[in-house]
Design a protein around this motif. Structure first.
Motif, PDB file in Angstrom:
ATOM      1  N   ILE A   2     -56.706  34.918 -62.924  1.00  0.00           N
ATOM      2  CA  ILE A   2     -57.474  36.148 -63.104  1.00  0.00           C
ATOM      3  C   ILE A   2     -58.951  35.827 -63.296  1.00  0.00           C
ATOM      4  O   ILE A   2     -59.840  36.469 -62.701  1.00  0.00           O
ATOM      5  CB  ILE A   2     -56.946  36.944 -64.304  1.00  0.00           C
ATOM      6  CG1 ILE A   2     -55.557  37.507 -64.016  1.00  0.00           C
ATOM      7  CG2 ILE A   2     -57.895  38.078 -64.665  1.00  0.00           C
ATOM      8  CD1 ILE A   2     -55.526  38.637 -63.028  1.00  0.00           C
ATOM      9  N   LEU A   3     -59.233  34.826 -64.116  1.00  0.00           N
ATOM     10  CA  LEU A   3     -60.622  34.428 -64.337  1.00  0.00           C
ATOM     11  C   LEU A   3     -61.279  33.982 -63.042  1.00  0.00           C
ATOM     12  O   LEU A   3     -62.405  34.364 -62.733  1.00  0.00           O
ATOM     13  CB  LEU A   3     -60.674  33.297 -65.373  1.00  0.00           C
ATOM     14  CG  LEU A   3     -60.402  33.690 -66.828  1.00  0.00           C
ATOM     15  CD1 LEU A   3     -60.208  32.440 -67.675  1.00  0.00           C
ATOM     16  CD2 LEU A   3     -61.538  34.526 -67.384  1.00  0.00           C
ATOM     17  N   ALA A   4     -60.570  33.181 -62.263  1.00  0.00           N
ATOM     18  CA  ALA A   4     -61.113  32.696 -61.001  1.00  0.00           C
ATOM     19  C   ALA A   4     -61.315  33.839 -60.012  1.00  0.00           C
ATOM     20  O   ALA A   4     -62.272  33.833 -59.225  1.00  0.00           O
ATOM     21  CB  ALA A   4     -60.181  31.645 -60.402  1.00  0.00           C
ATOM     22  N   PHE A   5     -60.440  34.847 -60.086  1.00  0.00           N
ATOM     23  CA  PHE A   5     -60.540  35.989 -59.176  1.00  0.00           C
ATOM     24  C   PHE A   5     -61.847  36.744 -59.365  1.00  0.00           C
ATOM     25  O   PHE A   5     -62.443  37.238 -58.399  1.00  0.00           O
ATOM     26  CB  PHE A   5     -59.351  36.928 -59.411  1.00  0.00           C
ATOM     27  CG  PHE A   5     -59.435  38.224 -58.651  1.00  0.00           C
ATOM     28  CD1 PHE A   5     -59.118  38.282 -57.305  1.00  0.00           C
ATOM     29  CD2 PHE A   5     -59.846  39.390 -59.291  1.00  0.00           C
ATOM     30  CE1 PHE A   5     -59.202  39.474 -56.606  1.00  0.00           C
ATOM     31  CE2 PHE A   5     -59.936  40.585 -58.603  1.00  0.00           C
ATOM     32  CZ  PHE A   5     -59.609  40.634 -57.249  1.00  0.00           C
TER      33      PHE A   5
ATOM     34  N   ILE B  77     -64.725  35.557 -60.399  1.00  0.00           N
ATOM     35  CA  ILE B  77     -65.941  34.776 -60.162  1.00  0.00           C
ATOM     36  C   ILE B  77     -66.709  35.268 -58.929  1.00  0.00           C
ATOM     37  O   ILE B  77     -67.929  35.476 -59.003  1.00  0.00           O
ATOM     38  CB  ILE B  77     -65.622  33.277 -60.054  1.00  0.00           C
ATOM     39  CG1 ILE B  77     -65.211  32.742 -61.429  1.00  0.00           C
ATOM     40  CG2 ILE B  77     -66.828  32.496 -59.538  1.00  0.00           C
ATOM     41  CD1 ILE B  77     -64.780  31.285 -61.414  1.00  0.00           C
ATOM     42  N   PRO B  78     -66.053  35.475 -57.757  1.00  0.00           N
ATOM     43  CA  PRO B  78     -66.811  35.963 -56.591  1.00  0.00           C
ATOM     44  C   PRO B  78     -67.377  37.365 -56.787  1.00  0.00           C
ATOM     45  O   PRO B  78     -68.357  37.738 -56.143  1.00  0.00           O
ATOM     46  CB  PRO B  78     -65.769  35.952 -55.454  1.00  0.00           C
ATOM     47  CG  PRO B  78     -64.687  35.055 -55.921  1.00  0.00           C
ATOM     48  CD  PRO B  78     -64.645  35.213 -57.406  1.00  0.00           C
TER      49      PRO B  78
ATOM     50  N   LEU C 263     -69.354  38.097 -68.954  1.00  0.00           N
ATOM     51  CA  LEU C 263     -68.873  39.368 -68.401  1.00  0.00           C
ATOM     52  C   LEU C 263     -67.530  39.222 -67.688  1.00  0.00           C
ATOM     53  O   LEU C 263     -66.594  39.990 -67.995  1.00  0.00           O
ATOM     54  CB  LEU C 263     -69.922  39.974 -67.468  1.00  0.00           C
ATOM     55  CG  LEU C 263     -69.525  41.310 -66.823  1.00  0.00           C
ATOM     56  CD1 LEU C 263     -69.236  42.355 -67.895  1.00  0.00           C
ATOM     57  CD2 LEU C 263     -70.623  41.792 -65.874  1.00  0.00           C
ATOM     58  N   PRO C 264     -67.372  38.295 -66.730  1.00  0.00           N
ATOM     59  CA  PRO C 264     -66.061  38.175 -66.096  1.00  0.00           C
ATOM     60  C   PRO C 264     -64.967  37.780 -67.081  1.00  0.00           C
ATOM     61  O   PRO C 264     -63.809  38.187 -66.923  1.00  0.00           O
ATOM     62  CB  PRO C 264     -66.274  37.095 -65.028  1.00  0.00           C
ATOM     63  CG  PRO C 264     -67.495  36.361 -65.445  1.00  0.00           C
ATOM     64  CD  PRO C 264     -68.352  37.363 -66.133  1.00  0.00           C
TER      65      PRO C 264
ATOM     66  N   PHE D 231     -63.826  28.069 -69.088  1.00  0.00           N
ATOM     67  CA  PHE D 231     -63.522  27.644 -67.718  1.00  0.00           C
ATOM     68  C   PHE D 231     -64.524  28.207 -66.714  1.00  0.00           C
ATOM     69  O   PHE D 231     -64.799  27.583 -65.676  1.00  0.00           O
ATOM     70  CB  PHE D 231     -62.098  28.087 -67.371  1.00  0.00           C
ATOM     71  CG  PHE D 231     -61.677  27.772 -65.965  1.00  0.00           C
ATOM     72  CD1 PHE D 231     -61.390  26.473 -65.577  1.00  0.00           C
ATOM     73  CD2 PHE D 231     -61.569  28.777 -65.009  1.00  0.00           C
ATOM     74  CE1 PHE D 231     -61.002  26.180 -64.280  1.00  0.00           C
ATOM     75  CE2 PHE D 231     -61.182  28.499 -63.717  1.00  0.00           C
ATOM     76  CZ  PHE D 231     -60.890  27.188 -63.348  1.00  0.00           C
ATOM     77  N   ILE D 232     -65.094  29.392 -67.027  1.00  0.00           N
ATOM     78  CA  ILE D 232     -66.054  30.013 -66.108  1.00  0.00           C
ATOM     79  C   ILE D 232     -67.423  30.176 -66.772  1.00  0.00           C
ATOM     80  O   ILE D 232     -68.173  31.093 -66.435  1.00  0.00           O
ATOM     81  CB  ILE D 232     -65.541  31.375 -65.585  1.00  0.00           C
ATOM     82  CG1 ILE D 232     -65.237  32.321 -66.754  1.00  0.00           C
ATOM     83  CG2 ILE D 232     -64.321  31.196 -64.706  1.00  0.00           C
ATOM     84  CD1 ILE D 232     -64.926  33.739 -66.299  1.00  0.00           C
ATOM     85  N   GLY D 233     -67.716  29.319 -67.721  1.00  0.00           N
ATOM     86  CA  GLY D 233     -69.027  29.337 -68.341  1.00  0.00           C
ATOM     87  C   GLY D 233     -69.253  30.464 -69.317  1.00  0.00           C
ATOM     88  O   GLY D 233     -70.401  30.840 -69.573  1.00  0.00           O
ATOM     89  N   GLY D 234     -68.170  31.005 -69.884  1.00  0.00           N
ATOM     90  CA  GLY D 234     -68.312  32.116 -70.814  1.00  0.00           C
ATOM     91  C   GLY D 234     -68.605  31.693 -72.235  1.00  0.00           C
ATOM     92  O   GLY D 234     -68.871  32.530 -73.082  1.00  0.00           O
TER      93      GLY D 234
END
Length: 214
Positions: free
Chosen positions: A66-69, A71-72, A79-80, A155-158
């Motif tokens: 879900i987190l990777a989804f 990102i784009p 926020l993501p 994982f996504i820089g949060g």
């Protein structure tokens, strides 16, 4: 231990604040969306069962996916992470709100109508207060889960305490893993106790004997 705090003390405070911000933002979004939606679904039980089952299927998707989804769509950062965690907060709150409102004693609802209450007044003054212990149980469950899952925001820089855990795994430093895990666990326990207290304060006196507050 003292050496660790001397080196990472300020960073620990910052990461804990970030973790708390991400978790609270996600759970507030979940409450603002899921509770009104659960009330609406209680008026359409045939559709509600299918809709809640669909939300349950979405929640089987791994959180990292879900987190990777997102990102784009939303890029990286807080926020993501908040939006992804918001999706995971929905099911327990939505399901408990629906069940709590649905299972309110029909006789009490009819009595309210007999007193001239509109549908909205019945929800606000009768159904919601009686369903509150069940709703709060869903909020507590979501909050505890989200505080744990918020570690994945790193994982996504949060940011958040997950940064310590990922750094500890990459550098093979158990102290960093502990620094990310223990505060997250403490935050979850504190949040659960605070929500239990809030539930007890908000639950009408006549219902407290019918529900056991854990």
């Amino acid at each position: 231990m003292m050496e660790f705090f001397a080196t990472h003390g300020n960073e620990l405070i910052i990461k804990t604040s970030e973790h708390l911000y991400i978790s609270v933002a996600a759970i507030l979004l979940g409450v603002l969306v899921a509770i009104p939606l659960g009330v609406l679904l209680s008026r359409a039980p045939n559709f509600a069962d299918r809709f809640i089952s669909f939300i349950g299927i979405l929640q089987t998707i791994p959180s990292l996916a879900i987190l990777a989804f997102f990102i784009p769509i939303l890029g990286v950062g807080k926020l993501p992470a908040i939006i992804a965690l918001f999706f995971y907060s929905l099911l327990p709150i939505l399901r408990n709100t629906y069940i709590g409102i649905r299972d309110v004693n029909p006789g009490v609802v009819e009595a309210g109508k007999g007193m001239g209450m509109s549908a909205l007044q019945s929800i606000i003054k009768v159904e919601f207060p009686m369903a509150l212990p069940v709703i709060m149980a869903g909020v507590r469950l979501s909050t505890v889960y989200l505080i744990g899952w918020a570690t994945l925001a790193a994982f996504i820089g949060g940011g958040g305490l997950g940064d310590f855990i990922f750094d500890g795994l990459n550098l093979y430093e158990p102290s960093l893993i502990i620094a990310g895990t223990v505060p997250a666990t403490i935050l979850a326990l504190i949040a659960d106790r605070l929500l239990a207290y809030l539930e007890n304060r908000l639950t009408p006196e006549g219902l407290k004997d019918s529900y056991e507050t854990v």
